[in-house]
Design an enzyme around this catalytic site. Structure first.
Site, PDB file in Angstrom:
ATOM      1  N   TYR A  22     -20.476  49.356 -18.676  1.00 18.26           N
ATOM      2  CA  TYR A  22     -19.550  48.463 -17.976  1.00 18.26           C
ATOM      3  C   TYR A  22     -19.836  48.279 -16.486  1.00 18.26           C
ATOM      4  O   TYR A  22     -19.154  47.517 -15.825  1.00 18.26           O
ATOM      5  CB  TYR A  22     -18.119  48.986 -18.156  1.00 18.26           C
ATOM      6  CG  TYR A  22     -17.693  49.061 -19.610  1.00 18.26           C
ATOM      7  CD1 TYR A  22     -17.575  47.906 -20.386  1.00 18.26           C
ATOM      8  CD2 TYR A  22     -17.418  50.284 -20.227  1.00 18.26           C
ATOM      9  CE1 TYR A  22     -17.187  47.964 -21.720  1.00 18.26           C
ATOM     10  CE2 TYR A  22     -17.034  50.362 -21.560  1.00 18.26           C
ATOM     11  CZ  TYR A  22     -16.924  49.190 -22.302  1.00 18.26           C
ATOM     12  OH  TYR A  22     -16.541  49.254 -23.625  1.00 18.26           O
ATOM     13  N   HIS A  24     -18.219  39.353 -21.771  1.00 22.65           N
ATOM     14  CA  HIS A  24     -18.190  40.806 -21.957  1.00 22.65           C
ATOM     15  C   HIS A  24     -19.150  41.438 -20.969  1.00 22.65           C
ATOM     16  O   HIS A  24     -20.265  40.933 -20.772  1.00 22.65           O
ATOM     17  CB  HIS A  24     -18.631  41.186 -23.376  1.00 22.65           C
ATOM     18  CG  HIS A  24     -17.743  40.600 -24.422  1.00 22.65           C
ATOM     19  ND1 HIS A  24     -16.515  41.123 -24.712  1.00 22.65           N
ATOM     20  CD2 HIS A  24     -17.884  39.503 -25.190  1.00 22.65           C
ATOM     21  CE1 HIS A  24     -15.944  40.378 -25.644  1.00 22.65           C
ATOM     22  NE2 HIS A  24     -16.744  39.385 -25.949  1.00 22.65           N
ATOM     23  N   LEU A  25     -18.725  42.554 -20.425  1.00 25.65           N
ATOM     24  CA  LEU A  25     -19.593  43.292 -19.502  1.00 25.65           C
ATOM     25  C   LEU A  25     -20.780  43.883 -20.254  1.00 25.65           C
ATOM     26  O   LEU A  25     -21.921  43.819 -19.815  1.00 25.65           O
ATOM     27  CB  LEU A  25     -18.789  44.413 -18.840  1.00 25.65           C
ATOM     28  CG  LEU A  25     -17.629  43.953 -17.943  1.00 25.65           C
ATOM     29  CD1 LEU A  25     -16.554  45.019 -17.865  1.00 25.65           C
ATOM     30  CD2 LEU A  25     -18.137  43.599 -16.561  1.00 25.65           C
ATOM     31  N   PRO A  51      -7.333  44.478 -22.497  1.00 26.23           N
ATOM     32  CA  PRO A  51      -6.929  45.876 -22.406  1.00 26.23           C
ATOM     33  C   PRO A  51      -8.041  46.819 -21.937  1.00 26.23           C
ATOM     34  O   PRO A  51      -9.213  46.626 -22.261  1.00 26.23           O
ATOM     35  CB  PRO A  51      -6.510  46.220 -23.841  1.00 26.23           C
ATOM     36  CG  PRO A  51      -7.154  45.194 -24.700  1.00 26.23           C
ATOM     37  CD  PRO A  51      -7.231  43.949 -23.864  1.00 26.23           C
ATOM     38  N   ASN A  52      -7.621  47.803 -21.182  1.00 23.06           N
ATOM     39  CA  ASN A  52      -8.462  48.888 -20.656  1.00 23.06           C
ATOM     40  C   ASN A  52      -9.384  48.457 -19.519  1.00 23.06           C
ATOM     41  O   ASN A  52     -10.058  49.287 -18.929  1.00 23.06           O
ATOM     42  CB  ASN A  52      -9.288  49.552 -21.777  1.00 23.06           C
ATOM     43  CG  ASN A  52      -8.413  50.217 -22.808  1.00 23.06           C
ATOM     44  OD1 ASN A  52      -7.595  51.059 -22.445  1.00 23.06           O
ATOM     45  ND2 ASN A  52      -8.531  49.844 -24.066  1.00 23.06           N
ATOM     46  N   HIS A  64     -12.500  41.770 -31.285  1.00 25.90           N
ATOM     47  CA  HIS A  64     -13.025  42.129 -32.596  1.00 25.90           C
ATOM     48  C   HIS A  64     -12.019  41.971 -33.739  1.00 25.90           C
ATOM     49  O   HIS A  64     -12.393  42.046 -34.888  1.00 25.90           O
ATOM     50  CB  HIS A  64     -13.573  43.568 -32.549  1.00 25.90           C
ATOM     51  CG  HIS A  64     -14.409  43.815 -31.319  1.00 25.90           C
ATOM     52  ND1 HIS A  64     -15.537  43.079 -31.039  1.00 25.90           N
ATOM     53  CD2 HIS A  64     -14.252  44.673 -30.270  1.00 25.90           C
ATOM     54  CE1 HIS A  64     -16.046  43.498 -29.875  1.00 25.90           C
ATOM     55  NE2 HIS A  64     -15.288  44.454 -29.391  1.00 25.90           N
ATOM     56  N   ALA A 112     -11.205  44.850 -26.523  1.00 27.89           N
ATOM     57  CA  ALA A 112     -11.210  45.246 -27.946  1.00 27.89           C
ATOM     58  C   ALA A 112     -10.550  44.190 -28.845  1.00 27.89           C
ATOM     59  O   ALA A 112     -10.883  44.094 -30.028  1.00 27.89           O
ATOM     60  CB  ALA A 112     -10.535  46.596 -28.120  1.00 27.89           C
ATOM     61  N   GLU A 115     -15.863  33.021 -23.260  1.00 30.05           N
ATOM     62  CA  GLU A 115     -15.666  34.451 -23.543  1.00 30.05           C
ATOM     63  C   GLU A 115     -16.750  35.261 -22.841  1.00 30.05           C
ATOM     64  O   GLU A 115     -17.930  34.914 -22.944  1.00 30.05           O
ATOM     65  CB  GLU A 115     -15.757  34.658 -25.061  1.00 30.05           C
ATOM     66  CG  GLU A 115     -15.640  36.114 -25.470  1.00 30.05           C
ATOM     67  CD  GLU A 115     -15.690  36.275 -26.993  1.00 30.05           C
ATOM     68  OE1 GLU A 115     -15.060  35.479 -27.719  1.00 30.05           O
ATOM     69  OE2 GLU A 115     -16.382  37.201 -27.445  1.00 30.05           O
ATOM     70  N   ARG A 170     -24.102  47.619 -29.917  1.00 38.28           N
ATOM     71  CA  ARG A 170     -23.245  48.801 -29.912  1.00 38.28           C
ATOM     72  C   ARG A 170     -22.785  49.084 -31.349  1.00 38.28           C
ATOM     73  O   ARG A 170     -23.497  48.753 -32.291  1.00 38.28           O
ATOM     74  CB  ARG A 170     -22.074  48.575 -28.947  1.00 38.28           C
ATOM     75  CG  ARG A 170     -22.537  48.327 -27.495  1.00 38.28           C
ATOM     76  CD  ARG A 170     -21.384  48.137 -26.540  1.00 38.28           C
ATOM     77  NE  ARG A 170     -20.513  49.327 -26.516  1.00 38.28           N
ATOM     78  CZ  ARG A 170     -19.320  49.349 -25.930  1.00 38.28           C
ATOM     79  NH1 ARG A 170     -18.870  48.268 -25.301  1.00 38.28           N
ATOM     80  NH2 ARG A 170     -18.575  50.457 -25.956  1.00 38.28           N
ATOM     81  N   ARG A 228     -14.717  53.943 -16.702  1.00 41.63           N
ATOM     82  CA  ARG A 228     -15.341  53.769 -18.023  1.00 41.63           C
ATOM     83  C   ARG A 228     -16.858  53.937 -17.873  1.00 41.63           C
ATOM     84  O   ARG A 228     -17.376  53.917 -16.764  1.00 41.63           O
ATOM     85  CB  ARG A 228     -14.978  52.395 -18.608  1.00 41.63           C
ATOM     86  CG  ARG A 228     -13.476  52.244 -18.837  1.00 41.63           C
ATOM     87  CD  ARG A 228     -13.108  50.937 -19.504  1.00 41.63           C
ATOM     88  NE  ARG A 228     -13.431  50.941 -20.939  1.00 41.63           N
ATOM     89  CZ  ARG A 228     -13.198  49.903 -21.739  1.00 41.63           C
ATOM     90  NH1 ARG A 228     -12.649  48.797 -21.268  1.00 41.63           N
ATOM     91  NH2 ARG A 228     -13.504  49.964 -23.026  1.00 41.63           N
ATOM     92  N   ASN A 265     -12.052  37.890 -21.047  1.00 43.06           N
ATOM     93  CA  ASN A 265     -12.677  39.053 -21.674  1.00 43.06           C
ATOM     94  C   ASN A 265     -11.579  39.681 -22.527  1.00 43.06           C
ATOM     95  O   ASN A 265     -10.754  40.446 -22.010  1.00 43.06           O
ATOM     96  CB  ASN A 265     -13.205  40.037 -20.629  1.00 43.06           C
ATOM     97  CG  ASN A 265     -13.899  41.226 -21.284  1.00 43.06           C
ATOM     98  OD1 ASN A 265     -13.807  41.423 -22.499  1.00 43.06           O
ATOM     99  ND2 ASN A 265     -14.585  42.031 -20.483  1.00 43.06           N
TER     100      ASN A 265
HETATM  101  C1  DQA Z   1     -15.826  44.657 -23.694  1.00 43.05           C
HETATM  102  C2  DQA Z   1     -16.459  45.109 -25.021  1.00 43.05           C
HETATM  103  C3  DQA Z   1     -15.402  45.528 -26.010  1.00 43.05           C
HETATM  104  O1  DQA Z   1     -15.994  45.927 -27.253  1.00 43.05           O
HETATM  105  C4  DQA Z   1     -14.596  46.689 -25.476  1.00 43.05           C
HETATM  106  O2  DQA Z   1     -13.552  47.027 -26.364  1.00 43.05           O
HETATM  107  C5  DQA Z   1     -14.084  46.462 -24.090  1.00 43.05           C
HETATM  108  C6  DQA Z   1     -14.882  45.702 -23.131  1.00 43.05           C
HETATM  109  C7  DQA Z   1     -16.887  44.379 -22.620  1.00 43.05           C
HETATM  110  O3  DQA Z   1     -16.539  43.766 -21.616  1.00 43.05           O
HETATM  111  O4  DQA Z   1     -18.047  44.772 -22.760  1.00 43.05           O
HETATM  112  O5  DQA Z   1     -13.041  46.979 -23.726  1.00 43.05           O
HETATM  113  O6  DQA Z   1     -15.129  43.447 -23.927  1.00 43.05           O
END
Ligand code: DQA
Length: 152
Positions: free
Chosen positions: A30, A107-108, A17-18, A87, A84, A105, A114, A25, A81
């Site tokens: 990111y 993550h950017l 998501p997102n 978590h 959110a 897995e 954080r 963002r 990825n």
């Molecule tokens: C993310 C890190 C997550 O905490 C966040 O909610 C994201 C992107 C990352 O790629 O850094 O949406 O997965």
């Protein structure tokens, strides 16, 4: 052979998501790439590694889970990825565990530097590897790692 019986490896790339909003963002976390540009880099890397990629972005947990189920016999491995969902989604964790193909897995951002809630990944223990904090290179290194793993 650790993978399905076809010549060219098929890798599923799942953005959670997102991530369709990349570009809007925070670039410090990111990077500046839009999702289309990130996907272009992933496709270039896949070409270099001689593998095929199927790329999806979903904002819903249900679509991520259903895609993992459907692709488990078609694809050799997954780069995910979970955004959110990383978590707190035990449902995605269970899906990763049950599909029995290797999942990396990515993550950017560096989720360990954080907010506290981001320091927990409920999905990482069912993945073969986790890469974070390298912006788009997290995906590119993740793909290299997965292909190396599948090629044994
Ligand atoms: C993310 C890190 C997550 O905490 C966040 O909610 C994201 C992107 C990352 O790629 O850094 O949406 O997965």
């Amino acid at each position: 052979m650790t993978h399905q019986s076809h010549d060219i490896l098929k890798i599923l790339i799942l953005h959670g998501p997102n991530l369709n909003m990349l570009g809007s963002r925070d670039p410090k976390l990111y990077g500046r790439l839009t999702l289309d540009k990130l996907n272009k880099k992933i496709r270039e890397k896949a070409k270099e590694l001689n593998v095929t990629v199927k790329i999806h972005q979903f904002n819903s947990e249900e679509k991520i889970i259903t895609t993992l189920h459907r692709q488990r016999k078609i694809c050799d491995g997954v780069i995910i990825n979970p955004a959110a969902f990383t978590h707190y989604s035990f449902a995605i964790r269970d899906a990763i565990e049950l599909i029995k193909i290797p999942v990396v897995e990515v993550h950017l951002s560096n989720i360990y530097k954080r907010e506290n809630f981001r320091k927990i990944s409920v999905t990482k223990d069912v993945c073969i590897h986790q890469i974070y904090g390298k912006k788009e290179n997290s995906y590119l290194e993740g793909l290299e790692y997965l292909v190396g793993y599948l090629n044994g």
